[in-house]
Enzyme design. Structure first.
Site, mmCIF file in Angstrom:
data_model
loop_
_atom_site.group_PDB
_atom_site.id
_atom_site.type_symbol
_atom_site.label_atom_id
_atom_site.label_comp_id
_atom_site.label_asym_id
_atom_site.label_seq_id
_atom_site.Cartn_x
_atom_site.Cartn_y
_atom_site.Cartn_z
ATOM 1 N N TYR A 65 16.675 30.043 7.003
ATOM 2 C CA TYR A 65 15.524 30.770 7.556
ATOM 3 C C TYR A 65 15.582 30.870 9.074
ATOM 4 O O TYR A 65 15.797 29.865 9.766
ATOM 5 C CB TYR A 65 14.219 30.054 7.201
ATOM 6 N N ASP A 109 13.155 23.258 -0.778
ATOM 7 C CA ASP A 109 13.897 22.623 -1.875
ATOM 8 C C ASP A 109 15.394 22.493 -1.615
ATOM 9 O O ASP A 109 16.119 22.010 -2.484
ATOM 10 C CB ASP A 109 13.715 23.452 -3.160
ATOM 11 N N HIS A 132 -6.318 -7.682 13.132
ATOM 12 C CA HIS A 132 -5.125 -6.824 13.101
ATOM 13 C C HIS A 132 -4.695 -6.533 14.535
ATOM 14 O O HIS A 132 -5.535 -6.353 15.411
ATOM 15 C CB HIS A 132 -5.445 -5.530 12.345
ATOM 16 N N ARG A 136 1.185 -10.956 7.058
ATOM 17 C CA ARG A 136 0.938 -9.745 6.256
ATOM 18 C C ARG A 136 1.992 -8.692 6.561
ATOM 19 O O ARG A 136 1.684 -7.610 7.058
ATOM 20 C CB ARG A 136 -0.428 -9.128 6.600
ATOM 21 N N LYS A 192 0.847 -1.211 0.000
ATOM 22 C CA LYS A 192 0.000 0.000 0.000
ATOM 23 C C LYS A 192 0.880 1.258 0.000
ATOM 24 O O LYS A 192 2.080 1.183 0.285
ATOM 25 C CB LYS A 192 -0.914 -0.021 1.227
ATOM 26 N N CYS A 194 14.770 23.666 4.200
ATOM 27 C CA CYS A 194 13.873 24.498 3.388
ATOM 28 C C CYS A 194 13.028 23.610 2.474
ATOM 29 O O CYS A 194 13.181 22.395 2.461
ATOM 30 C CB CYS A 194 14.686 25.473 2.528
ATOM 31 N N ARG A 243 -10.372 -0.464 15.388
ATOM 32 C CA ARG A 243 -10.257 0.471 14.261
ATOM 33 C C ARG A 243 -11.316 0.087 13.235
ATOM 34 O O ARG A 243 -12.327 0.747 13.107
ATOM 35 C CB ARG A 243 -8.841 0.423 13.676
HETATM 36 C C1 LIG Z 1 -0.441 -1.818 6.892
HETATM 37 C C2 LIG Z 1 -1.021 -3.086 7.355
HETATM 38 C C3 LIG Z 1 -0.212 -4.223 7.501
HETATM 39 C C4 LIG Z 1 1.303 -4.173 7.409
HETATM 40 O O1 LIG Z 1 1.786 -3.694 8.650
HETATM 41 P P1 LIG Z 1 3.369 -3.503 8.936
HETATM 42 O O2 LIG Z 1 3.414 -3.030 10.330
HETATM 43 O O3 LIG Z 1 3.827 -2.485 7.947
HETATM 44 O O4 LIG Z 1 4.014 -4.808 8.731
HETATM 45 C C5 LIG Z 1 -0.828 -5.425 7.793
HETATM 46 N N1 LIG Z 1 -2.177 -5.485 7.973
HETATM 47 C C6 LIG Z 1 -2.977 -4.397 7.873
HETATM 48 C C7 LIG Z 1 -4.441 -4.538 8.092
HETATM 49 C C8 LIG Z 1 -2.429 -3.163 7.592
HETATM 50 O O5 LIG Z 1 -3.217 -2.086 7.516
#
Ligand SMILES: *Cc1c(COP(=O)(O)O)cnc(C)c1O
Length: 378
Positions: free
Chosen positions: A271, A320, A170, A226, A43, A318, A141
């Site tokens: 700056y 750039d 998760h 994952r 992602k 800055c 979440r």
């Molecule tokens: C982003 C995400 C992951 C990956 O998590 P990491 O901490 O980057 O390994 C896995 N599962 C879900 C649902 C996520 O949103």
């Protein structure tokens, strides 16, 4: 000769280099850790590394799934010709369903209206749509809250237009090795699976572990991992060191000295004049700034590599340009400057930036902007 209308990036020396060999190495590490399937999370443009090349490297290294946050991100992979299974990690808007089906992306599902609409679509086309049901086991979440488990599982069990091929959850605190939360969440997941089994839902896949869960919590590994941040070789948090787990950072952010000057002792720079030369010496100006993703919060806090030495970023970063104190080592226009990654035996780690900017590695790499061209090798 390239026409001027084709030149959009690449005239200035600032660029991101991504070592696809490191990505393959890291994906292979996750496969070794658990001996399970790996779903490589790409992602947010592959955490800033470039989604399509990272996805191809992950599949080469044996990942069996890819995951994205958005349907749009899945479509980008499909348009590049990637035909591996792709999981969308959050339930998409109902309006995205036609695109999801057309591109054969696999949705995460947790809401009744989405499930009902998908069921109808699966009926209409005559083949059930594969879904990954998501239980909330303590992250709070997204995912089916415990109070709704029974209703949602009944809906899924009786829907003829969908097929539950996976159950997932998760983890909220997987990057804290001593927190009891992860094992508590696994107990909740097991209760959800038992309730699903009573209704005849027996998924092929069960997945719960992000990178930290995969590396630290064997009970959370289940049948698929994952990992996201870890496949880029970066640490999920201060208590989990990617290097200790044999992961290699894939990304370098590099530029060159664009301007050099000798300043007198006490000369204030950039700056707001927040830094002054402690004694006479050399300043290099590097054409990279916060519009490229160098956080302004790093002013006077982190170093770059120049000529095999660490040199402090001085004065305000800055939009750039960034200034670097080279002390008595004269910089020359065109000298390589490494902001992130290795030069010689030394390496500036994303973790150093994250600590100095009071954030996490994820935010650093996902905020490297589209203005910086990505070069992939390996
Ligand atoms: C982003 C995400 C992951 C990956 O998590 P990491 O901490 O980057 O390994 C896995 N599962 C879900 C649902 C996520 O949103």
């Amino acid at each position: 000769m390239t026409s001027t209308t084709e030149i959009r990036t690449g005239l200035r020396p600032t660029r991101i280099e991504v070592d696809l060999g490191a990505i393959r190495h890291n994906v292979a590490r996750f496969r070794e850790v658990a001996g399970t399937d790996v779903c490589a999370v790409v992602k947010a443009n592959g955490y800033g590394h470039g989604a399509v090349p990272v996805a191809r490297a992950a599949l080469d290294a044996g990942a069996s799934w890819l995951a994205v946050a958005l349907v749009e991100e899945g479509l980008e992979l499909r348009q590049a010709g990637i035909d591996a299974p792709i999981l969308v990690l959050s339930e998409p808007p109902i309006a995205a369903i036609p695109y999801l089906l057309e591109a054969e992306l696999t949705p995460t599902v947790y809401r009744a209206p989405f499930l009902a609409t998908l069921d109808a679509a699966g009926h209409a086309r005559g083949t059930p749509v594969d879904i990954h049901l998501k239980a909330d086991t303590g992250m709070a979440r997204v995912g089916i809250p415990e109070a709704d488990w029974s209703a949602r599982l009944h809906q899924a069990a009786t829907a003829r237009g969908v097929r539950v091929t996976a159950v997932q959850t998760h983890l909220a605190r997987a990057d804290e090795p001593d927190a009891p939360t992860t094992s508590e969440q696994m107990e909740v997941l097991d209760r959800f699976l038992a309730e699903a089994a009573k209704l005849g839902i027996r998924p092929d896949l069960i997945h719960a572990s992000n990178s930290a869960g995969s590396l630290l919590h064997d009970r959370a590994r289940r049948t698929m991992l994952r990992p996201g941040i870890g496949i880029y070789g970066l640490s999920p948090g201060p208590e989990v060191d990617a290097a200790v787990h044999g992961l290699e950072p894939a990304l370098r952010l590099v530029s060159e000295v664009g301007f050099a000057k000798y300043v007198a002792a006490g000369t204030p720079v950039s700056y707001g004049h927040h830094w002054s030369a402690p004694h006479a010496g050399w300043i290099a100006t590097v054409p990279v700034g916060y519009a490229d993703g160098v956080p302004r919060a790093l002013s006077n806090k982190v170093e770059v590599l120049h000529g095999g030495r660490r040199c402090l970023i001085v004065g305000r970063v800055c939009m750039d340009q960034t200034l670097v104190w080279c002390d008595d080592a004269e910089p020359h226009v065109g000298d390589p400057v490494v902001l992130l990654g290795a030069q010689g035996d030394d390496r500036i780690r994303v973790e150093e930036w994250a600590a100095a900017a009071d954030t996490i590695t994820y935010e650093i790499v996902t905020q490297l902007t589209a203005r910086v061209p990505r070069h992939h090798y390996g």
